[in-house]
Motif scaffolding. Sequence first.
Motif, PDB file in Angstrom:
ATOM      1  N   SER A 189      -8.320   0.267   1.321  1.00 26.60           N
ATOM      2  CA  SER A 189      -8.260   1.729   1.241  1.00 26.60           C
ATOM      3  C   SER A 189      -7.040   2.243   1.994  1.00 26.60           C
ATOM      4  N   ALA A 190      -6.708   3.498   1.775  1.00 25.64           N
ATOM      5  CA  ALA A 190      -5.580   4.115   2.462  1.00 25.64           C
ATOM      6  C   ALA A 190      -5.732   3.975   3.971  1.00 25.64           C
ATOM      7  N   GLY A 191      -4.667   3.529   4.631  1.00 27.12           N
ATOM      8  CA  GLY A 191      -4.681   3.330   6.075  1.00 27.12           C
ATOM      9  C   GLY A 191      -4.954   1.906   6.493  1.00 27.12           C
ATOM     10  N   ASP A 192      -5.518   1.088   5.597  1.00 28.91           N
ATOM     11  CA  ASP A 192      -5.804  -0.302   5.934  1.00 28.91           C
ATOM     12  C   ASP A 192      -4.510  -1.093   6.078  1.00 28.91           C
ATOM     13  N   GLU A 193      -4.517  -2.027   7.032  1.00 29.02           N
ATOM     14  CA  GLU A 193      -3.361  -2.896   7.235  1.00 29.02           C
ATOM     15  C   GLU A 193      -3.772  -4.340   7.013  1.00 29.02           C
ATOM     16  N   ALA A 194      -2.828  -5.150   6.548  1.00 24.74           N
ATOM     17  CA  ALA A 194      -3.139  -6.543   6.241  1.00 24.74           C
ATOM     18  C   ALA A 194      -1.862  -7.367   6.199  1.00 24.74           C
TER      19      ALA A 194
ATOM     20  N   PRO B 149       4.284 -13.910   0.756  1.00 28.80           N
ATOM     21  CA  PRO B 149       3.367 -14.393   1.790  1.00 28.80           C
ATOM     22  C   PRO B 149       3.948 -14.274   3.195  1.00 28.80           C
ATOM     23  N   GLY B 150       3.126 -13.740   4.089  1.00 29.98           N
ATOM     24  CA  GLY B 150       3.538 -13.531   5.469  1.00 29.98           C
ATOM     25  C   GLY B 150       3.955 -12.106   5.767  1.00 29.98           C
ATOM     26  N   SER B 151       4.163 -11.296   4.719  1.00 23.30           N
ATOM     27  CA  SER B 151       4.608  -9.919   4.923  1.00 23.30           C
ATOM     28  C   SER B 151       3.456  -9.016   5.361  1.00 23.30           C
ATOM     29  N   PRO B 152       3.657  -8.188   6.400  1.00 26.04           N
ATOM     30  CA  PRO B 152       2.648  -7.207   6.793  1.00 26.04           C
ATOM     31  C   PRO B 152       2.722  -5.999   5.870  1.00 26.04           C
ATOM     32  N   VAL B 153       1.583  -5.490   5.460  1.00 25.89           N
ATOM     33  CA  VAL B 153       1.561  -4.321   4.572  1.00 25.89           C
ATOM     34  C   VAL B 153       0.521  -3.322   5.060  1.00 25.89           C
ATOM     35  N   ARG B 154       0.743  -2.072   4.683  1.00 25.62           N
ATOM     36  CA  ARG B 154      -0.197  -1.000   4.988  1.00 25.62           C
ATOM     37  C   ARG B 154      -0.414  -0.197   3.716  1.00 25.62           C
ATOM     38  N   VAL B 155      -1.653   0.081   3.384  1.00 23.85           N
ATOM     39  CA  VAL B 155      -1.942   0.863   2.188  1.00 23.85           C
ATOM     40  C   VAL B 155      -1.700   2.342   2.489  1.00 23.85           C
TER      41      VAL B 155
ATOM     42  N   VAL C 164       1.778   0.813  -1.318  1.00 23.75           N
ATOM     43  CA  VAL C 164       1.710   0.138  -0.028  1.00 23.75           C
ATOM     44  C   VAL C 164       3.042   0.316   0.694  1.00 23.75           C
ATOM     45  N   GLU C 165       2.996   0.212   1.999  1.00 20.97           N
ATOM     46  CA  GLU C 165       4.208   0.328   2.810  1.00 20.97           C
ATOM     47  C   GLU C 165       4.504  -1.002   3.479  1.00 20.97           C
ATOM     48  N   ARG C 166       5.774  -1.376   3.440  1.00 19.49           N
ATOM     49  CA  ARG C 166       6.223  -2.564   4.154  1.00 19.49           C
ATOM     50  C   ARG C 166       7.530  -2.209   4.845  1.00 19.49           C
ATOM     51  N   ASP C 167       7.526  -2.252   6.154  1.00 19.30           N
ATOM     52  CA  ASP C 167       8.704  -1.885   6.951  1.00 19.30           C
ATOM     53  C   ASP C 167       9.221  -0.496   6.560  1.00 19.30           C
TER      54      ASP C 167
ATOM     55  N   LEU D  82      -3.003  -1.399  -9.919  1.00 19.00           N
ATOM     56  CA  LEU D  82      -4.199  -1.978  -9.327  1.00 19.00           C
ATOM     57  C   LEU D  82      -4.531  -3.337  -9.932  1.00 19.00           C
ATOM     58  N   ALA D  83      -4.186  -3.536 -11.207  1.00 22.28           N
ATOM     59  CA  ALA D  83      -4.423  -4.830 -11.846  1.00 22.28           C
ATOM     60  C   ALA D  83      -3.584  -5.920 -11.184  1.00 22.28           C
ATOM     61  N   VAL D  84      -2.366  -5.562 -10.781  1.00 22.87           N
ATOM     62  CA  VAL D  84      -1.501  -6.509 -10.067  1.00 22.87           C
ATOM     63  C   VAL D  84      -2.024  -6.724  -8.648  1.00 22.87           C
ATOM     64  N   ALA D  85      -2.360  -5.641  -7.973  1.00 20.86           N
ATOM     65  CA  ALA D  85      -2.857  -5.739  -6.596  1.00 20.86           C
ATOM     66  C   ALA D  85      -4.149  -6.552  -6.513  1.00 20.86           C
ATOM     67  N   ALA D  86      -4.912  -6.569  -7.605  1.00 23.61           N
ATOM     68  CA  ALA D  86      -6.154  -7.347  -7.627  1.00 23.61           C
ATOM     69  C   ALA D  86      -5.877  -8.846  -7.631  1.00 23.61           C
ATOM     70  N   ARG D  87      -4.644  -9.238  -8.037  1.00 23.88           N
ATOM     71  CA  ARG D  87      -4.284 -10.658  -8.089  1.00 23.88           C
ATOM     72  C   ARG D  87      -3.463 -11.081  -6.871  1.00 23.88           C
ATOM     73  N   ILE D  88      -3.341 -10.191  -5.889  1.00 24.27           N
ATOM     74  CA  ILE D  88      -2.667 -10.494  -4.627  1.00 24.27           C
ATOM     75  C   ILE D  88      -3.726 -10.507  -3.526  1.00 24.27           C
ATOM     76  N   ARG D  89      -3.763 -11.565  -2.736  1.00 24.97           N
ATOM     77  CA  ARG D  89      -4.768 -11.637  -1.682  1.00 24.97           C
ATOM     78  C   ARG D  89      -4.125 -11.487  -0.312  1.00 24.97           C
ATOM     79  N   VAL D  90      -4.869 -10.808   0.544  1.00 24.90           N
ATOM     80  CA  VAL D  90      -4.355 -10.499   1.870  1.00 24.90           C
ATOM     81  C   VAL D  90      -5.428 -10.795   2.920  1.00 24.90           C
ATOM     82  N   ARG D  91      -4.985 -10.821   4.167  1.00 28.80           N
ATOM     83  CA  ARG D  91      -5.917 -10.949   5.296  1.00 28.80           C
ATOM     84  C   ARG D  91      -5.878  -9.647   6.076  1.00 28.80           C
ATOM     85  N   ARG D  92      -7.020  -8.999   6.181  1.00 25.85           N
ATOM     86  CA  ARG D  92      -7.095  -7.732   6.905  1.00 25.85           C
ATOM     87  C   ARG D  92      -6.703  -7.932   8.367  1.00 25.85           C
ATOM     88  N   LYS D  93      -6.112  -6.890   8.930  1.00 29.20           N
ATOM     89  CA  LYS D  93      -5.784  -6.927  10.365  1.00 29.20           C
ATOM     90  C   LYS D  93      -6.919  -6.282  11.143  1.00 29.20           C
TER      91      LYS D  93
END
Length: 223
Positions: free
Chosen positions: A152-157, A183-189, A201-204, A212-223
Amino acid sequence: MVNEHPSAKVDDYLQAIYSLDGEGETVFSARLARRMGVTPPTAWATVRRMARDDLVELDSKKVITLTAKGHELAEDITRRHRLAERFLVDVMGLGWAEAHDEAHTFEHAITPRTEKRIFELAGDPKTCPHGSPIPGTGAKLAEDLVPLASLSAGDEATLIFISEELEEDMELMIYLERSRMIPGSPVRVAETSTSTGVMVVERDGERIPLGLAVAARIRVRRK
Protein backbone atom coordinates in the motif's frame (compact mmCIF):
# COMPACT_ATOMS: atom_id res chain seq x y z
CA MET A 1 23.43 -35.91 -14.74
CA VAL A 2 20.76 -36.88 -17.29
CA ASN A 3 22.26 -38.10 -20.56
CA GLU A 4 19.24 -37.46 -22.79
CA HIS A 5 19.05 -34.20 -24.70
CA PRO A 6 15.58 -32.91 -25.55
CA SER A 7 15.08 -30.43 -28.38
CA ALA A 8 15.63 -26.75 -27.71
CA LYS A 9 11.84 -26.25 -27.80
CA VAL A 10 11.27 -28.92 -25.17
CA ASP A 11 14.09 -27.38 -23.11
CA ASP A 12 12.18 -24.09 -23.17
CA TYR A 13 8.97 -25.79 -22.05
CA LEU A 14 10.80 -27.60 -19.26
CA GLN A 15 12.28 -24.31 -18.07
CA ALA A 16 8.90 -22.59 -18.18
CA ILE A 17 7.17 -25.34 -16.20
CA TYR A 18 10.01 -25.45 -13.69
CA SER A 19 9.94 -21.66 -13.29
CA LEU A 20 6.16 -21.43 -12.92
CA ASP A 21 6.15 -24.23 -10.37
CA GLY A 22 9.03 -22.61 -8.48
CA GLU A 23 7.02 -19.38 -8.26
CA GLY A 24 4.10 -21.27 -6.76
CA GLU A 25 1.94 -21.25 -9.89
CA THR A 26 -0.36 -24.11 -10.88
CA VAL A 27 0.65 -25.00 -14.43
CA PHE A 28 -2.20 -25.39 -16.92
CA SER A 29 -1.81 -25.60 -20.68
CA ALA A 30 -3.34 -22.13 -21.23
CA ARG A 31 -0.97 -20.59 -18.67
CA LEU A 32 1.97 -22.32 -20.31
CA ALA A 33 0.83 -21.13 -23.75
CA ARG A 34 0.87 -17.50 -22.57
CA ARG A 35 4.31 -18.00 -21.08
CA MET A 36 5.64 -19.52 -24.31
CA GLY A 37 3.90 -17.02 -26.59
CA VAL A 38 2.05 -19.70 -28.56
CA THR A 39 -1.58 -20.71 -29.04
CA PRO A 40 -3.16 -23.09 -26.49
CA PRO A 41 -3.47 -25.91 -29.08
CA THR A 42 0.24 -25.59 -29.91
CA ALA A 43 1.21 -25.72 -26.23
CA TRP A 44 -1.15 -28.65 -25.61
CA ALA A 45 0.34 -30.63 -28.51
CA THR A 46 3.84 -30.15 -27.09
CA VAL A 47 2.71 -31.06 -23.58
CA ARG A 48 1.13 -34.27 -24.88
CA ARG A 49 4.40 -35.23 -26.56
CA MET A 50 6.27 -34.46 -23.34
CA ALA A 51 3.83 -36.68 -21.44
CA ARG A 52 4.44 -39.45 -23.96
CA ASP A 53 8.19 -39.07 -23.35
CA ASP A 54 7.68 -39.27 -19.56
CA LEU A 55 8.74 -35.67 -18.97
CA VAL A 56 5.44 -34.43 -17.53
CA GLU A 57 2.29 -35.84 -15.96
CA LEU A 58 -1.30 -34.61 -16.37
CA ASP A 59 -3.91 -35.09 -13.65
CA SER A 60 -7.68 -35.26 -14.10
CA LYS A 61 -7.85 -31.44 -14.19
CA LYS A 62 -5.01 -31.30 -16.76
CA VAL A 63 -2.60 -29.73 -14.29
CA ILE A 64 0.93 -30.20 -15.62
CA THR A 65 3.69 -31.44 -13.32
CA LEU A 66 7.21 -32.59 -14.06
CA THR A 67 8.06 -36.26 -13.66
CA ALA A 68 11.30 -37.22 -11.89
CA LYS A 69 12.94 -37.47 -15.31
CA GLY A 70 11.49 -34.16 -16.44
CA HIS A 71 12.45 -32.43 -13.21
CA GLU A 72 16.07 -33.53 -13.50
CA LEU A 73 16.26 -32.32 -17.09
CA ALA A 74 14.51 -29.05 -16.16
CA GLU A 75 16.93 -28.40 -13.31
CA ASP A 76 19.88 -29.05 -15.59
CA ILE A 77 18.84 -26.64 -18.35
CA THR A 78 17.54 -24.04 -15.88
CA ARG A 79 20.81 -24.10 -13.94
CA ARG A 80 22.78 -23.54 -17.15
CA HIS A 81 20.43 -20.77 -18.26
CA ARG A 82 20.54 -18.83 -15.00
CA LEU A 83 24.27 -19.36 -14.66
CA ALA A 84 24.73 -18.15 -18.24
CA GLU A 85 22.79 -14.98 -17.35
CA ARG A 86 25.03 -14.38 -14.35
CA PHE A 87 28.18 -14.94 -16.41
CA LEU A 88 27.02 -12.66 -19.24
CA VAL A 89 26.18 -9.83 -16.83
CA ASP A 90 28.88 -10.11 -14.17
CA VAL A 91 31.82 -11.35 -16.22
CA MET A 92 31.09 -10.27 -19.80
CA GLY A 93 29.43 -6.97 -18.88
CA LEU A 94 26.28 -7.56 -20.91
CA GLY A 95 23.23 -5.47 -20.06
CA TRP A 96 20.94 -6.82 -17.35
CA ALA A 97 17.90 -6.63 -19.65
CA GLU A 98 19.64 -8.45 -22.51
CA ALA A 99 20.93 -11.39 -20.51
CA HIS A 100 17.80 -13.53 -20.67
CA ASP A 101 17.60 -13.68 -24.46
CA GLU A 102 21.34 -14.13 -24.93
CA ALA A 103 21.44 -16.91 -22.34
CA HIS A 104 19.00 -18.98 -24.43
CA THR A 105 21.75 -19.39 -27.01
CA PHE A 106 24.71 -19.61 -24.66
CA GLU A 107 23.17 -22.17 -22.27
CA HIS A 108 23.30 -24.97 -24.86
CA ALA A 109 27.07 -24.63 -25.22
CA ILE A 110 27.82 -25.02 -21.51
CA THR A 111 29.47 -28.36 -20.71
CA PRO A 112 29.92 -29.63 -17.12
CA ARG A 113 33.57 -28.49 -17.21
CA THR A 114 32.61 -25.04 -18.48
CA GLU A 115 29.79 -24.84 -15.94
CA LYS A 116 32.23 -25.43 -13.09
CA ARG A 117 34.57 -22.73 -14.39
CA ILE A 118 31.73 -20.22 -14.83
CA PHE A 119 30.67 -20.78 -11.24
CA GLU A 120 34.23 -19.97 -10.16
CA LEU A 121 34.53 -16.87 -12.36
CA ALA A 122 31.15 -15.57 -11.25
CA GLY A 123 31.96 -16.06 -7.56
CA ASP A 124 29.71 -19.08 -6.89
CA PRO A 125 26.43 -17.21 -7.41
CA LYS A 126 23.20 -18.46 -5.84
CA THR A 127 20.78 -16.55 -8.10
CA CYS A 128 20.60 -15.19 -11.61
CA PRO A 129 20.83 -11.39 -12.02
CA HIS A 130 17.04 -11.15 -11.77
CA GLY A 131 16.84 -13.02 -8.46
CA SER A 132 15.83 -16.52 -9.57
CA PRO A 133 17.59 -19.26 -7.55
CA ILE A 134 20.18 -21.30 -9.46
CA PRO A 135 19.29 -25.01 -9.12
CA GLY A 136 21.89 -27.07 -7.31
CA THR A 137 23.14 -24.21 -5.13
CA GLY A 138 20.58 -24.75 -2.36
CA ALA A 139 19.05 -21.31 -2.94
CA LYS A 140 15.27 -20.93 -2.85
CA LEU A 141 12.81 -18.08 -3.04
CA ALA A 142 12.37 -16.91 0.54
CA GLU A 143 8.92 -17.52 2.00
CA ASP A 144 8.69 -13.98 3.40
CA LEU A 145 8.68 -12.38 -0.04
CA VAL A 146 5.45 -10.72 -1.19
CA PRO A 147 4.29 -9.33 -4.55
CA LEU A 148 5.07 -5.64 -4.96
CA ALA A 149 1.45 -5.18 -6.05
CA SER A 150 0.27 -6.22 -2.56
CA LEU A 151 1.88 -3.19 -0.89
CA SER A 152 0.00 0.00 0.00
CA ALA A 153 0.99 3.65 -0.28
CA GLY A 154 3.77 4.44 2.20
CA ASP A 155 5.05 0.87 2.44
CA GLU A 156 8.78 0.36 2.02
CA ALA A 157 10.55 -2.76 0.82
CA THR A 158 13.62 -4.19 -0.88
CA LEU A 159 13.21 -5.63 -4.36
CA ILE A 160 14.40 -9.25 -4.45
CA PHE A 161 13.01 -11.08 -7.46
CA ILE A 162 11.80 -10.43 -11.03
CA SER A 163 9.65 -13.23 -12.46
CA GLU A 164 11.06 -15.00 -15.49
CA GLU A 165 7.73 -14.28 -17.14
CA LEU A 166 8.66 -10.60 -17.19
CA GLU A 167 12.07 -11.43 -18.62
CA GLU A 168 10.41 -12.41 -21.90
CA ASP A 169 9.49 -8.74 -22.47
CA MET A 170 12.71 -7.00 -23.50
CA GLU A 171 11.14 -3.52 -23.56
CA LEU A 172 9.88 -3.96 -20.03
CA MET A 173 13.22 -5.28 -18.81
CA ILE A 174 15.02 -2.29 -20.33
CA TYR A 175 12.55 0.00 -18.54
CA LEU A 176 13.15 -1.78 -15.22
CA GLU A 177 16.92 -1.66 -15.70
CA ARG A 178 16.92 2.05 -16.53
CA SER A 179 14.71 2.69 -13.51
CA ARG A 180 17.11 0.61 -11.36
CA MET A 181 14.25 -1.68 -10.39
CA ILE A 182 16.63 -4.57 -9.85
CA PRO A 183 17.25 -7.01 -6.98
CA GLY A 184 18.63 -5.23 -3.94
CA SER A 185 17.00 -1.89 -4.73
CA PRO A 186 15.03 -0.18 -1.92
CA VAL A 187 11.59 1.01 -2.98
CA ARG A 188 8.71 2.93 -1.45
CA VAL A 189 5.14 2.80 -2.71
CA ALA A 190 3.97 6.35 -3.49
CA GLU A 191 0.48 5.49 -4.68
CA THR A 192 -1.59 2.65 -6.08
CA SER A 193 -4.86 2.59 -7.99
CA THR A 194 -6.84 -0.55 -8.73
CA SER A 195 -9.18 1.48 -10.97
CA THR A 196 -6.38 2.43 -13.37
CA GLY A 197 -4.33 -0.72 -12.76
CA VAL A 198 -1.21 1.32 -12.00
CA MET A 199 1.01 1.87 -8.98
CA VAL A 200 3.81 4.39 -8.57
CA VAL A 201 6.91 3.49 -6.60
CA GLU A 202 9.82 5.69 -5.58
CA ARG A 203 13.46 4.73 -5.75
CA ASP A 204 16.06 7.31 -4.72
CA GLY A 205 13.47 10.06 -5.22
CA GLU A 206 12.51 8.93 -8.72
CA ARG A 207 8.85 8.12 -9.35
CA ILE A 208 8.40 4.92 -11.36
CA PRO A 209 4.94 3.96 -12.71
CA LEU A 210 4.27 0.22 -12.96
CA GLY A 211 1.24 -1.72 -14.13
CA LEU A 212 -0.24 -3.77 -11.30
CA ALA A 213 0.05 -6.88 -13.48
CA VAL A 214 3.80 -6.27 -13.70
CA ALA A 215 4.12 -5.41 -10.00
CA ALA A 216 2.37 -8.69 -9.18
CA ARG A 217 5.30 -10.55 -10.81
CA ILE A 218 7.93 -8.66 -8.79
CA ARG A 219 8.61 -9.88 -5.26
CA VAL A 220 9.93 -7.79 -2.44
CA ARG A 221 10.80 -8.04 1.24
CA ARG A 222 8.93 -5.59 3.45
CA LYS A 223 11.00 -3.33 5.68
